[in-house]
Design an enzyme around this catalytic site. Structure first.
Site, mmCIF file in Angstrom:
data_model
loop_
_atom_site.group_PDB
_atom_site.id
_atom_site.type_symbol
_atom_site.label_atom_id
_atom_site.label_comp_id
_atom_site.label_asym_id
_atom_site.label_seq_id
_atom_site.Cartn_x
_atom_site.Cartn_y
_atom_site.Cartn_z
ATOM 1 N NE ARG A 1 60.044 1.344 9.970
ATOM 2 C CZ ARG A 1 60.867 0.741 10.832
ATOM 3 N NH1 ARG A 1 60.781 0.984 12.117
ATOM 4 N NH2 ARG A 1 61.764 -0.116 10.403
ATOM 5 C CB THR B 1 65.900 -12.058 9.958
ATOM 6 O OG1 THR B 1 64.556 -12.309 10.381
ATOM 7 C CG2 THR B 1 66.519 -13.324 9.407
ATOM 8 C CG HIS C 1 57.611 -8.309 5.344
ATOM 9 N ND1 HIS C 1 58.294 -8.430 6.533
ATOM 10 C CD2 HIS C 1 57.004 -9.502 5.150
ATOM 11 C CE1 HIS C 1 58.109 -9.657 7.026
ATOM 12 N NE2 HIS C 1 57.337 -10.321 6.200
ATOM 13 C CB VAL D 1 59.517 -1.990 3.863
ATOM 14 C CG1 VAL D 1 58.716 -3.256 4.090
ATOM 15 C CG2 VAL D 1 59.658 -1.202 5.176
ATOM 16 C CG ASP D 2 65.656 -0.716 4.265
ATOM 17 O OD1 ASP D 2 65.932 -1.315 3.203
ATOM 18 O OD2 ASP D 2 66.141 -1.053 5.367
HETATM 19 P P1 OAD Z 1 64.052 -7.807 14.130
HETATM 20 O O1 OAD Z 1 64.183 -6.403 14.639
HETATM 21 O O2 OAD Z 1 63.032 -8.691 14.738
HETATM 22 O O3 OAD Z 1 65.440 -8.560 14.301
HETATM 23 C C1 OAD Z 1 66.653 -7.983 13.924
HETATM 24 C C2 OAD Z 1 67.702 -9.069 14.045
HETATM 25 O O4 OAD Z 1 68.914 -8.564 13.517
HETATM 26 C C3 OAD Z 1 67.992 -9.511 15.478
HETATM 27 O O5 OAD Z 1 68.055 -10.945 15.500
HETATM 28 C C4 OAD Z 1 69.348 -8.884 15.795
HETATM 29 O O6 OAD Z 1 70.116 -9.700 16.664
HETATM 30 C C5 OAD Z 1 69.968 -8.839 14.424
HETATM 31 N N1 OAD Z 1 70.937 -7.754 14.203
HETATM 32 C C6 OAD Z 1 70.869 -6.474 14.651
HETATM 33 N N2 OAD Z 1 71.886 -5.755 14.161
HETATM 34 C C7 OAD Z 1 72.625 -6.610 13.403
HETATM 35 C C8 OAD Z 1 73.808 -6.472 12.624
HETATM 36 N N3 OAD Z 1 74.436 -5.323 12.509
HETATM 37 N N4 OAD Z 1 74.266 -7.563 11.958
HETATM 38 C C9 OAD Z 1 73.620 -8.758 12.053
HETATM 39 N N5 OAD Z 1 72.514 -8.944 12.764
HETATM 40 C C10 OAD Z 1 72.019 -7.891 13.428
HETATM 41 O O7 OAD Z 1 63.853 -7.710 12.558
HETATM 42 P P2 OAD Z 1 63.327 -8.786 11.513
HETATM 43 O O8 OAD Z 1 63.684 -10.175 11.898
HETATM 44 O O9 OAD Z 1 63.739 -8.295 10.178
HETATM 45 O O10 OAD Z 1 57.499 -7.289 9.554
HETATM 46 O O11 OAD Z 1 61.776 -8.608 11.629
HETATM 47 C C11 OAD Z 1 60.989 -9.362 10.768
HETATM 48 C C12 OAD Z 1 59.721 -8.664 10.489
HETATM 49 O O12 OAD Z 1 59.052 -8.404 11.694
HETATM 50 C C13 OAD Z 1 59.865 -7.278 9.865
HETATM 51 O O13 OAD Z 1 59.998 -7.324 8.481
HETATM 52 C C14 OAD Z 1 58.595 -6.643 10.236
HETATM 53 C C15 OAD Z 1 58.678 -7.027 11.693
HETATM 54 O O14 OAD Z 1 57.764 -6.737 12.533
HETATM 55 C C16 OAD Z 1 56.396 -6.604 9.269
HETATM 56 O O15 OAD Z 1 56.315 -5.402 9.442
HETATM 57 C C17 OAD Z 1 55.332 -7.472 8.710
#
Ligand code: OAD
Length: 246
Positions: A72, A190, A121, A105-106
């Protein structure tokens, strides 16, 4: 897809004194950084990220977890900020009090020029000791995976927050107070599933802010907010900046 934004949003963004933004993996998807809950491809497709990002997984198989993060880290290093990251950096310059909170975290927000990013995070480029949690900047070269802490010989791990771990208290405090005091809150890319980040838009709503979501899909947050802009953040955000400050 064109985006005739509702006038209420244009007006609110133009006049807001305080804006808070929460971003998730979707914002980096257009930079080629995989999200967490969508189909994975390639080398690591057989692993569920939610099962690798835990202290338990690290205890059971530290080499596997270290190598997943090394992969990653390398993806993040090769990725470039996309127009969504750049638009948020621009928004940060235009709004008097702007707080950018990210679950990512990127490091792509700071690389796009955003200042004082609240990294809820952690940061994949940093390393810490699994035994005592203290940061480790350098360690002797070794073939051992993971390498060992030069102070206490504990295993080294990425300085990110795993499932079941607490968030950095300063970052969380800053995020909660920004959510409670803003006029306008954006939840972008998110899934709005992981706590406590997912509670930030709710805090903002309860404090009277206008809450906007930008996502490809609806999320559990969608029924509660004022406005969903459905689409890719890398497309919508630059158009929004253009519409408000052109
Ligand atoms: P997710 O992978 O759960 O969700 C990504 C979201 O972005 C989804 O709702 C997609 O529909 C949306 N999405 C994808 N591509 C998109 C785009 N181009 N424009 C707009 N929306 C888009 O990721 P997170 O919600 O960030 O935590 O996950 C939250 C946390 O859960 C992460 O930080 C990580 C994870 O497991 C830890 O590692 C503690």
């Amino acid at each position: 897809m064109s985006h005739p934004f509702p006038p209420v949003l244009i007006e609110k963004l133009k006049t807001a004194q305080r804006v808070a933004v929460l971003t998730g993996a979707g914002v980096s998807a257009e930079s080629g950084v995989p999200t967490f809950r969508e189909a994975q491809t390639g080398l690591w497709a057989q692993y569920d990220p939610q099962e690798l990002a835990t202290p338990r997984a690290f205890r059971q198989n530290p080499k596997l977890v270290w190598e997943w993060y090394a992969w990653r880290r390398q993806l993040a290093a090769k990725a470039e900020p996309n127009p969504g990251h750049l638009a948020l950096a621009e928004m940060g310059k235009r709004v008097p009090h702007f707080t950018l909170i990210t679950q990512n975290v990127d490091g792509l927000h700071p690389r796009a020029g955003s200042r004082h990013v609240v990294a809820l995070h952690g940061d994949i480029t940093r390393t810490k000791c699994f035994a005592d949690g203290r940061p480790v900047a350098v360690w002797p070269e070794t073939d051992q995976i993971p390498p060992r802490c030069p102070r206490c010989d504990g295993l080294l791990r990425p300085d990110v927050v795993w499932f079941g771990e607490g968030l950095p208290p300063d970052a969380l405090g800053t995020a909660v107070s920004a959510a409670r005091s803003c006029d306008l809150f954006f939840s972008i890319g998110t899934s709005a599933l992981v706590q406590p980040a997912a509670s930030l838009p709710i805090e903002a709503l309860n404090s009277g802010a206008f809450v906007v979501e930008i996502n490809l899909n609806e999320t559990p947050l969608t029924p509660h907010i004022h406005l969903l802009l459905k689409g890719a953040s890398g497309v919508i955000l630059p158009k929004l900046i253009q519409a408000v400050w052109a």
